[in-house]
Design an enzyme around this catalytic site. Structure first.
Site, mmCIF file in Angstrom:
data_model
loop_
_atom_site.group_PDB
_atom_site.id
_atom_site.type_symbol
_atom_site.label_atom_id
_atom_site.label_comp_id
_atom_site.label_asym_id
_atom_site.label_seq_id
_atom_site.Cartn_x
_atom_site.Cartn_y
_atom_site.Cartn_z
ATOM 1 N N GLU A 173 3.424 -1.026 0.291
ATOM 2 C CA GLU A 173 4.368 -1.031 1.058
ATOM 3 C C GLU A 173 3.889 -1.033 2.807
ATOM 4 O O GLU A 173 4.049 -0.183 3.885
ATOM 5 C CB GLU A 173 5.555 -0.044 1.439
ATOM 6 C CG GLU A 173 6.166 0.155 0.515
ATOM 7 C CD GLU A 173 7.097 1.318 -0.278
ATOM 8 O OE1 GLU A 173 7.668 2.827 0.960
ATOM 9 O OE2 GLU A 173 8.162 1.112 -0.721
ATOM 10 N N TYR A 248 14.670 1.050 -4.774
ATOM 11 C CA TYR A 248 15.620 2.255 -4.851
ATOM 12 C C TYR A 248 17.729 2.556 -4.674
ATOM 13 O O TYR A 248 17.888 1.514 -3.667
ATOM 14 C CB TYR A 248 14.869 3.589 -4.078
ATOM 15 C CG TYR A 248 13.748 3.791 -4.812
ATOM 16 C CD1 TYR A 248 13.202 4.699 -5.974
ATOM 17 C CD2 TYR A 248 12.584 3.343 -3.954
ATOM 18 C CE1 TYR A 248 11.780 5.009 -5.693
ATOM 19 C CE2 TYR A 248 11.147 4.121 -3.893
ATOM 20 C CZ TYR A 248 10.977 4.426 -5.317
ATOM 21 O OH TYR A 248 9.402 4.952 -5.377
ATOM 22 N N GLU A 304 8.286 -0.134 -7.594
ATOM 23 C CA GLU A 304 8.713 0.837 -7.368
ATOM 24 C C GLU A 304 10.367 1.091 -8.099
ATOM 25 O O GLU A 304 10.527 -0.043 -7.594
ATOM 26 C CB GLU A 304 8.369 1.575 -5.989
ATOM 27 C CG GLU A 304 6.771 2.171 -5.928
ATOM 28 C CD GLU A 304 6.863 2.739 -5.225
ATOM 29 O OE1 GLU A 304 7.964 3.029 -5.042
ATOM 30 O OE2 GLU A 304 5.735 2.529 -4.370
HETATM 31 O O1 AHR Z 1 7.963 6.704 -5.153
HETATM 32 C C1 AHR Z 1 8.303 7.881 -3.351
HETATM 33 C C2 AHR Z 1 7.755 6.540 -2.508
HETATM 34 O O2 AHR Z 1 8.270 5.862 -1.739
HETATM 35 C C3 AHR Z 1 6.457 5.608 -2.383
HETATM 36 O O3 AHR Z 1 5.256 6.155 -2.065
HETATM 37 C C4 AHR Z 1 6.233 5.297 -1.689
HETATM 38 O O4 AHR Z 1 5.334 3.752 -2.062
HETATM 39 C C5 AHR Z 1 8.342 4.473 -1.552
HETATM 40 O O5 AHR Z 1 8.974 4.732 0.097
#
Ligand code: AHR
Length: 502
Positions: A173, A248, A304
């Site tokens: 990131e 996410y 992720e």
């Molecule tokens: O998974 C939690 C965080 O989410 C990680 O450290 C980061 O890469 C992302 O923003």
């Protein structure tokens, strides 16, 4: 009634086992307590790793583990985590909860964990606050066999043989916590840092992963490839093997996020619709990658993914501890079906995170451990690992609308393994309606050899008091005759069936 046609002789693309990968960061109770309790713990362990956790993970056939972060990776200085434990530096984990990080889990412990799990290794290096020399020496420490300062140091610390790094991430990131860089600046750094990720053993090449975009930042993908693509040509083999993507699902958006266990039906559909957005992201980032890499040599590495809710009340907000309900089971089922369908481009994906953090497969409390609904789905889907995606198409699928959100009632993916067994994974997204699905195999007669379901009322979840509210159960609500099957999918369910030719 929806219809699924399976073109059982048409293999589309290989499903890399790494698509079912995991992620463990020095964050909250993921590593410490969740996985590593130390050799002197009362909790049963082998070389400090919890036996209950390792056993449960082995049942998932964990193919690969990413470490040490996440945001932690760009603050991590690997030399703090080697040598006698009593001499290891204590530091503050500034990013996650401001707690003391005693570095008792470091490089040697990571490889020991992967040895116990029997999985591939994915190390994420530090670009944000590290140097080229630090990164290069870490690779030398881990993988160089002969005589060299770093290989000698590894041997002095008790590990004669080099380890294998399967994948190496050059930063994490870097548009955010990894240095707040602009894409062209990061891309230049990528060119430079990756040069010194040396492959000392040509029989064990290290696949290099370039830091990719956040969600829909297509500009990042395009710019990074633009700055680097002259080196993605065949003569620069090994320059870039993967480009990452992070996404996410926050039901109520990044600021508010939303409760893990308390939500209404509209938020259920909103969450699932946001999970389905992964399909659009993979497609659109994939189209940009196609412009530079039409032969799909560079894998999309979704390193992720998962749900991210407001943390459980009463817990440290920096620990990202959350519960996991039937809704998470559906998010997992939907997302994994998307990855299977895009397995020509998606070569790895890592659920965030493995234990006690975000959409974890396991939760621990002292010596207790429970499996989450997501665990059971990952267990159902393990059969897709290393399979060949089969051509399949769904028709006559109803759309469900709730407020401004709309989702298909059913999603699916189908693969065939080396023994010719076909695995079908199906999601019924409806809160309260069953769905009858008619399956037709294009050719041949089949019988069901295994079938399970993960289902329940949408809020159901496992707790330390009631660890088996949601489990993977035998599924029998189907009929199979000749080349056809009729399957009755329960509401809010993830169903897996395995078919064998008669
Ligand atoms: O998974 C939690 C965080 O989410 C990680 O450290 C980061 O890469 C992302 O923003």
């Amino acid at each position: 009634m929806s219809e699924l046609v399976i073109n059982n002789h048409k293999e589309v693309s290989h499903i890399n086992p790494e698509v079912y990968g995991h992620f463990s960061e020095h964050l909250g109770r993921c590593i410490y307590e969740g996985i590593y309790v130390g050799e002197n713990s009362d909790i049963e362990n082998i070389n400090g790793m919890r036996c209950d956790v390792v056993e449960a993970l082995k049942e998932l056939k964990v193919p690969l583990l990413r470490w040490p972060g996440g945001c932690f990776a760009d603050e991590y200085h690997w030399k703090d985590g080697i040598g006698p434990k009593e001499n290891r530096k204590k530091m503050v984990n500034t990013h996650w909860g401001g707690v003391v990080e005693d570095n008792s889990f470091g490089t040697h412990e990571f490889f020991e964990l992967c040895r116990q799990l029997g999985c591939k290794t994915y190390i994420n290096g530090n670009v944000g606050s590290g140097t080229v020399q630090e990164m290069s020496e870490w690779v030398e420490y881990m993988t160089f066999e002969g005589v060299s300062p770093m290989a000698d140091l590894r041997k002095k610390n008790g590990h004669e043989e080099p380890w294998t790094i399967d994948y190496f991430g050059v930063g994490n990131e870097n548009w955010g916590c990894g240095g707040n860089m602009r894409p062209s600046y990061y891309a230049d750094l990528y060119r430079r840092f990756q040069t010194y990720v040396r492959v000392y053993n040509p029989d064990k090449p290290i696949k290099k992963v370039c830091g990719g975009a956040n969600v829909d930042d297509f500009h990042w993908t395009k710019t990074v490839l633009d700055v680097t693509h002259d080196h993605t040509l065949p003569q620069f083999h090994g320059f870039m093997d993967g480009l990452s993507l992070h996404y996410y699902v926050h039901p109520e958006g990044w600021e508010i996020k939303g409760s893990a266990t308390e939500f209404d039906e509209e938020v259920w559909y909103k969450t699932l619709s946001k999970a389905l957005y992964m399909d659009e992201l993979v497609t659109r980032h994939g189209h940009i990658m196609d412009e530079y890499d039409p032969d799909k040599k560079i894998g999309m590495i979704v390193d992720e993914w998962g749900t991210w809710y407001t943390c459980e009340p009463g817990t440290n907000p920096g620990f990202l501890y959350q519960q996991n309900t039937i809704r998470d089971a559906l998010v997992a089922g939907i997302t994994l079906n998307v990855f299977n369908k895009h397995s020509d481009r998606v070569k790895m994906a890592n659920l965030a995170q493995m234990v006690n953090v975000l959409q974890a497969v396991l939760l621990t409390e002292g010596e207790k451990m429970i499996k989450t609904p997501t665990y059971h789905v990952m267990h159902q889907y393990r059969y897709h690992q290393d399979g060949e995606l089969l051509d399949s198409s769904l028709t006559n699928v109803e759309n469900i609308t709730a407020g401004e959100w709309s989702v298909p009632k059913v999603t699916e993916s189908v693969s065939v393994d080396k023994d010719g067994i076909i695995t079908v994974t199906l999601n019924n997204l409806s809160v309260d309606d069953k769905e009858t699905l008619n399956v037709t195999f294009a050719d041949g007669d089949y019988e069901v050899v295994e079938s399970t379901v993960v289902t329940g009322e949408i809020h159901e979840h496992n707790t330390f008091e009631n660890p088996e509210v949601v489990t993977e159960d035998n599924f029998t609500d189907y009929e199979c005759k000749g080349n056809k099957a009729t399957i009755n999918l329960a509401p809010s369910s993830v169903t897996m069936l395995r078919f064998k030719a008669k």
